[in-house]
Motif scaffolding. Structure first.
Motif, PDB file in Angstrom:
ATOM      1  N   ARG A 143       8.108  -1.929   1.111  1.00 28.68           N
ATOM      2  CA  ARG A 143       7.669  -1.743   2.506  1.00 28.68           C
ATOM      3  C   ARG A 143       7.492  -0.267   2.822  1.00 28.68           C
ATOM      4  O   ARG A 143       6.534   0.137   3.469  1.00 28.68           O
ATOM      5  N   VAL A 144       8.434   0.586   2.376  1.00 31.40           N
ATOM      6  CA  VAL A 144       8.372   2.039   2.588  1.00 31.40           C
ATOM      7  C   VAL A 144       8.675   2.724   1.268  1.00 31.40           C
ATOM      8  O   VAL A 144       9.239   2.115   0.342  1.00 31.40           O
ATOM      9  N   GLU A 145       8.313   3.968   1.158  1.00 35.27           N
ATOM     10  CA  GLU A 145       8.577   4.730  -0.060  1.00 35.27           C
ATOM     11  C   GLU A 145      10.072   4.970  -0.215  1.00 35.27           C
ATOM     12  O   GLU A 145      10.815   5.063   0.767  1.00 35.27           O
ATOM     13  N   ALA A 164       3.348   6.618   9.068  1.00 40.37           N
ATOM     14  CA  ALA A 164       2.517   5.478   9.451  1.00 40.37           C
ATOM     15  C   ALA A 164       2.842   4.262   8.594  1.00 40.37           C
ATOM     16  O   ALA A 164       3.231   4.367   7.423  1.00 40.37           O
ATOM     17  N   ASP A 165       2.681   3.086   9.193  1.00 44.05           N
ATOM     18  CA  ASP A 165       2.874   1.829   8.490  1.00 44.05           C
ATOM     19  C   ASP A 165       1.677   1.624   7.541  1.00 44.05           C
ATOM     20  O   ASP A 165       0.516   1.641   7.989  1.00 44.05           O
ATOM     21  N   PRO A 166       1.922   1.448   6.228  1.00 42.61           N
ATOM     22  CA  PRO A 166       0.792   1.252   5.302  1.00 42.61           C
ATOM     23  C   PRO A 166      -0.067   0.051   5.653  1.00 42.61           C
ATOM     24  O   PRO A 166      -1.262   0.024   5.345  1.00 42.61           O
ATOM     25  N   GLU A 167       0.529  -0.909   6.328  1.00 43.67           N
ATOM     26  CA  GLU A 167      -0.215  -2.114   6.662  1.00 43.67           C
ATOM     27  C   GLU A 167      -0.965  -2.000   7.981  1.00 43.67           C
ATOM     28  O   GLU A 167      -1.861  -2.804   8.244  1.00 43.67           O
ATOM     29  N   ASP A 168      -0.570  -1.059   8.819  1.00 47.16           N
ATOM     30  CA  ASP A 168      -1.191  -0.920  10.143  1.00 47.16           C
ATOM     31  C   ASP A 168      -1.146   0.552  10.538  1.00 47.16           C
ATOM     32  O   ASP A 168      -0.092   1.055  10.948  1.00 47.16           O
ATOM     33  N   PRO A 169      -2.256   1.316  10.413  1.00 43.66           N
ATOM     34  CA  PRO A 169      -2.234   2.758  10.730  1.00 43.66           C
ATOM     35  C   PRO A 169      -1.893   3.046  12.196  1.00 43.66           C
ATOM     36  O   PRO A 169      -1.506   4.164  12.527  1.00 43.66           O
ATOM     37  N   ARG A 194       9.158  -0.852  14.131  1.00 44.66           N
ATOM     38  CA  ARG A 194       7.731  -0.519  14.107  1.00 44.66           C
ATOM     39  C   ARG A 194       7.325  -0.139  15.528  1.00 44.66           C
ATOM     40  O   ARG A 194       7.390  -0.964  16.452  1.00 44.66           O
ATOM     41  N   GLU A 223       0.524  14.754   9.341  1.00 43.37           N
ATOM     42  CA  GLU A 223      -0.390  13.719   9.797  1.00 43.37           C
ATOM     43  C   GLU A 223      -0.326  13.609  11.318  1.00 43.37           C
ATOM     44  O   GLU A 223       0.733  13.822  11.927  1.00 43.37           O
TER      45      GLU A 223
END
Length: 590
Positions: A143-145, A164-169, A194, A223
């Motif tokens: 899910r996260v690094e 940022a969420d990789p699944e939802d920017p 989230r 970012e």
């Protein structure tokens, strides 16, 4: 001076000197102000703009910290929730959560999410990175690094923002390690929240006050978290450049504020043209106002010089004509405030001088009349004492000893009261108590067995000076409201002794009458301090008189302590007491 004023064309006249002097000073001031103002105005406007931008950055940073604190509080509440703690503790001990137990987490997460509008969802993981909520068994490291997980472990319960969420920017992730409170804060799992990016929209006043400030929020990796800037600027350029960022033909002043909680950078950008657009307007305004000022100053200087000299001459003439005892005011009204005030001061001095002359004359007349009245007043007490002495001898001859003693007591009572205030305004405490005792003897003749009394006087305070007639009114009040209001026999006690505090004498008058309830006691105290009298017997003038005299005599020495103090209980009686300082003999002689 009249010749100087009449010869208007002469340079040495006061009006011409004032006029030329004012014009020269004005020209020099305008020249110097014009040269320095234009050079400094640009720096001043830029400084003001930077202060405004910095203030905006501080406010936005404060709002950011408040939002971060909300998220931190949300995750802390979830991590410390008793149900979550128990579920993760069972997982750590090898007891996997059942479907119903994991389903119950939905209601808990929903209740916490409702407190923050920007919370998209929450996820809960075990120490083995297994997700127990939501119920899809996804691993945390997918899910996260892993570096964010390591940071959360190092933080030992501190909130870590993972970008940022990789699944939802449009969503940002924050992770917190959960410590088991009942197991010595052992590692129990993780909670991931989230958050919508719109939650961090910080510029809530853009456009409302005409400001063109823009706010850009950058995370630790550079970012963009959120931005209301209408153009695209390289985030790295914003982080690395100085106080000005160039974007084509447009330049921006940048003020940065770094959040200690998240490591994010808050940048406030303002177009540079905003700081310099007022320079040309100010330059034109300075030139126009300077020209208008020169013309107006020339005109006003001419009239001002005339207004100053003319009333001054009139005032000088009035002052020369003034005679002691027959001074007349100068009835002149000037349009110049200072000269008009000077004339008013002179007129007030004239009125004051005439008033003092009248007052001195009236005082001389009043003093003569007072001396005549004083001589006449000496006859009245002498006649009263002689008449009472005649009554006494007449009663002695008739054998009425009780009435004779009453007449003698009354004679001494009146002699004590009516004696010269200039000679006997201050007496000893022993004399004052002797006067109170004579009053008690007279009242006992009237009340008989209904009244008993005692007087206790300490030998150490017998010769202490006290103003006359401070104790007898208190005794009279005790008889009137204590003994006479009681059905059976009553007792009056007068105690005078040294106070526990050094150099003070305590004087106390006590009765065992019906007493007063709290509301009536407060009404009496209020009456002493200027309120309406509350007694239906008498007017209360005696107590108020004693209270006021104590303030006048001893207020500067004792302050609030010099006043009468009253305590009372229903069916137990009333106590009135006050304290005076020792060693006041001669202190009030006048």
């Amino acid at each position: 001076m009249g010749k100087l004023h009449g010869k208007k064309g002469h340079f040495n006249s006061l009006r011409n000197q004032i006029f030329i002097g004012f014009v020269m000073v004005m020209l020099v001031v305008l020249l110097l102000a014009g040269i320095s103002a234009y050079d400094r105005v640009a720096a001043l406007l830029k400084s003001n703009a930077e202060k405004h931008i910095h203030q905006t950055a501080v406010q936005a940073s404060g709002r950011l910290d408040a939002l971060i604190a909300q998220v931190n509080s949300l995750t802390a509440q979830v991590a410390d929730d008793s149900y979550v703690q128990r579920l993760l503790s069972d997982e750590k001990q090898g007891n996997p959560a059942t479907f119903n137990q994991r389903q119950a987490l939905l209601q808990i997460a929903g209740s916490y999410q409702s407190f923050i509008n920007g919370a998209q969802s929450m996820e809960i993981y075990t120490t083995g990175y297994n997700r127990i909520f939501p119920m899809d068994d996804r691993s945390l490291d997918l899910r996260v690094e892993r570096n964010w997980i390591s940071l959360a472990d190092e933080g030992k319960g501190r909130l870590v923002w993972a970008g940022a969420d990789p699944e939802d920017p449009g969503v940002l992730l924050a992770i917190r390690r959960i410590n088991l409170l009942d197991h010595s804060f052992e590692h129990g799992g993780y909670v991931v929240v989230r958050m919508q990016r719109s939650f961090f929209q910080l510029n809530d006043s853009n456009g409302t006050d005409g400001s063109q400030d823009s706010i850009m929020l950058l995370d630790g990796a550079g970012e963009v978290v959120t931005s209301d800037l209408e153009i695209n600027l390289d985030p790295k350029a914003i982080l690395d450049s100085g106080s000005v960022v160039q974007n084509g033909e447009e330049s921006y002043i940048v003020v940065r504020q770094k959040s200690e909680l998240t490591g994010w950078t808050l940048a406030v950008l303002t177009p540079l043209r905003e700081t310099t657009e007022g320079v040309s307007i100010l330059r034109t305004a300075l030139l126009v106002s300077g020209m208008i000022g020169v013309v107006l100053f020339l005109i006003m200087s001419f009239f001002l010089s005339t207004m100053i000299t003319r009333p001054l001459i009139r005032l000088m003439r009035a002052m020369r004509s003034a005679q002691p005892g027959a001074m007349r005011p100068n009835l002149m009204v000037s349009s110049t405030m200072e000269i008009n005030e000077l004339n008013n001061v002179y007129n007030q001095m004239v009125y004051r001088q005439n008033e003092l002359t009248r007052v001195v004359h009236e005082k001389e007349v009043m003093q003569s009349r007072a001396e005549l009245k004083a001589l006449q007043s000496q006859i009245n007490p002498h006649f009263l004492f002689n008449t009472l002495e005649a009554f006494y001898w007449s009663l002695e001859e008739k054998g009425d000893e009780e009435m004779a003693r009453m007449v003698v007591a009354m004679s001494r009572l009146f002699r004590y009261i009516i004696s010269s205030s200039q000679q006997d305004e201050w007496v000893t405490i022993a004399d004052e108590l002797e006067h109170a005792e004579r009053y008690l003897q007279i009242m006992q003749m009237r009340l008989g067995d209904r009244m008993q009394w005692e007087i206790q006087l300490s030998d150490t305070v017998r010769t202490v000076a006290i103003p006359k007639l401070l104790i007898q009114p208190l005794v009279e009040n005790a008889i009137l409201h204590g003994i006479e209001s009681k059905l059976g026999p009553g007792k009056i006690s007068v105690h005078v002794n040294a106070s526990t505090e050094e150099n003070l004498v305590r004087i106390e008058v006590r009765d065992d009458g019906p007493g007063m309830d709290e509301s009536r006691l407060q009404s009496v105290i209020h009456a002493l301090h200027g309120g309406p009298a509350v007694s239906n017997k008498g007017t209360g003038v005696g107590l108020i008189n004693v209270h006021r005299r104590l303030e006048l005599y001893f207020g500067s020495q004792l302050g609030e302590r010099c006043r009468l103090s009253i305590t009372s209980k229903v069916r137990e009686g009333t106590v009135i007491y006050f304290e005076i300082p020792m060693g006041t003999e001669g202190a009030y002689d006048s």
